[in-house]
Design a protein around this motif. Structure first.
Motif, short mmCIF file in Angstrom:
data_model
loop_
_atom_site.label_atom_id
_atom_site.label_comp_id
_atom_site.label_asym_id
_atom_site.label_seq_id
_atom_site.Cartn_x
_atom_site.Cartn_y
_atom_site.Cartn_z
N SER A 44 0.82 -1.22 0.00
CA SER A 44 0.00 0.00 0.00
C SER A 44 0.85 1.26 0.00
N GLN A 45 0.25 2.34 -0.45
CA GLN A 45 0.94 3.63 -0.42
C GLN A 45 1.25 4.03 1.02
N ALA A 46 0.34 3.74 1.94
CA ALA A 46 0.59 4.06 3.35
C ALA A 46 1.81 3.31 3.87
N HIS A 47 1.92 2.03 3.53
CA HIS A 47 3.08 1.24 3.97
C HIS A 47 4.37 1.83 3.40
N ARG A 48 4.34 2.17 2.13
CA ARG A 48 5.52 2.76 1.48
C ARG A 48 5.94 4.05 2.20
N GLU A 49 4.97 4.88 2.53
CA GLU A 49 5.26 6.15 3.22
C GLU A 49 5.83 5.90 4.61
N HIS A 50 5.24 4.96 5.33
CA HIS A 50 5.71 4.67 6.70
C HIS A 50 7.14 4.13 6.68
N VAL A 51 7.44 3.24 5.74
CA VAL A 51 8.79 2.68 5.67
C VAL A 51 9.79 3.75 5.21
N THR A 52 9.37 4.63 4.33
CA THR A 52 10.24 5.75 3.95
C THR A 52 10.55 6.61 5.17
N ASP A 53 9.52 6.88 5.99
CA ASP A 53 9.75 7.63 7.23
C ASP A 53 10.72 6.90 8.15
N TRP A 54 10.59 5.58 8.24
CA TRP A 54 11.48 4.78 9.09
C TRP A 54 12.93 4.92 8.61
N ALA A 67 7.53 10.06 15.78
CA ALA A 67 6.50 11.04 16.15
C ALA A 67 5.11 10.68 15.63
N GLU A 68 5.05 10.13 14.42
CA GLU A 68 3.75 9.94 13.77
C GLU A 68 3.28 8.49 13.67
N HIS A 69 4.20 7.54 13.79
CA HIS A 69 3.82 6.15 13.52
C HIS A 69 4.08 5.18 14.66
N GLY A 70 4.58 5.66 15.79
CA GLY A 70 4.71 4.79 16.95
C GLY A 70 6.09 4.25 17.24
N GLY A 71 7.09 4.64 16.46
CA GLY A 71 8.46 4.24 16.76
C GLY A 71 8.72 2.75 16.67
N TYR A 72 9.73 2.33 17.41
CA TYR A 72 10.19 0.94 17.40
C TYR A 72 9.06 -0.05 17.67
N GLU A 73 8.25 0.24 18.67
CA GLU A 73 7.19 -0.71 19.06
C GLU A 73 6.24 -1.00 17.91
N GLN A 74 5.93 0.02 17.12
CA GLN A 74 5.04 -0.18 15.97
C GLN A 74 5.73 -1.02 14.89
#
Length: 155
Positions: A44-54, A67-74
């Protein structure tokens, strides 16, 4: 290292460079029968964005994933019980390298060693953390990756 040494994030070209790279990577993943099912067949586009942020955060960019996706725990939660195999891990890392070539990320050996070093380290943790019943660290900071022993060569 001197204070003037750029972060890996900056050396790569910032978030846009990481987004190009990871979008190409996930396009390659979707065509691999052994990896695509880990992502429900498509990424998904959301997954791609989250992994880019990571990746951006890990490589010295803004701490947006934390800040936006929950850090390491997420991130840990996303890998739980996937049962990633060694073969899947190797293909994953190989596709990351191929995608870096495809989108023209810096090709200097120091940069490639840094990003692929993290890919190796992180993917091996993901294999462990994804096994059913795995004992994992419940809390940790998002890692901050550095140049290691070879800072960027600007000759």
């Amino acid at each position: 290292m001197a204070d003037s040494t750029p972060t890996i994030y900056a050396w790569a070209g910032g978030r846009d460079a990481f987004a190009r790279w990871l979008n190409r990577f996930y396009d390659l993943v979707e065509s691999e029968d052994s990896l695509a099912p880990l992502f429900g067949g498509t990424v998904s586009q959301a997954h791609r964005e989250h992994v880019t942020d990571w990746w951006a955060e890990v490589m010295g960019g803004p701490a947006r994933y934390t800040a936006e996706h929950g850090g390491y725990e997420q991130m840990l939660a996303r890998h739980r019980d996937l049962a990633i195999t060694d073969a899947q891990r190797l293909l994953f890392v190989t596709l990351l390298s191929r995608a870096a070539d495809d989108v023209g990320l810096p090709a200097d050996p120091e940069f490639r060693a840094a990003i692929m070093g993290y890919a190796e380290w992180g993917s091996r943790l993901a294999v462990h953390n994804s096994q059913p019943g795995a004992h994992t660290a419940p809390h940790a900071p998002v890692p901050r990756w550095g140049w290691g022993v070879a800072p960027p060569y600007d000759g």
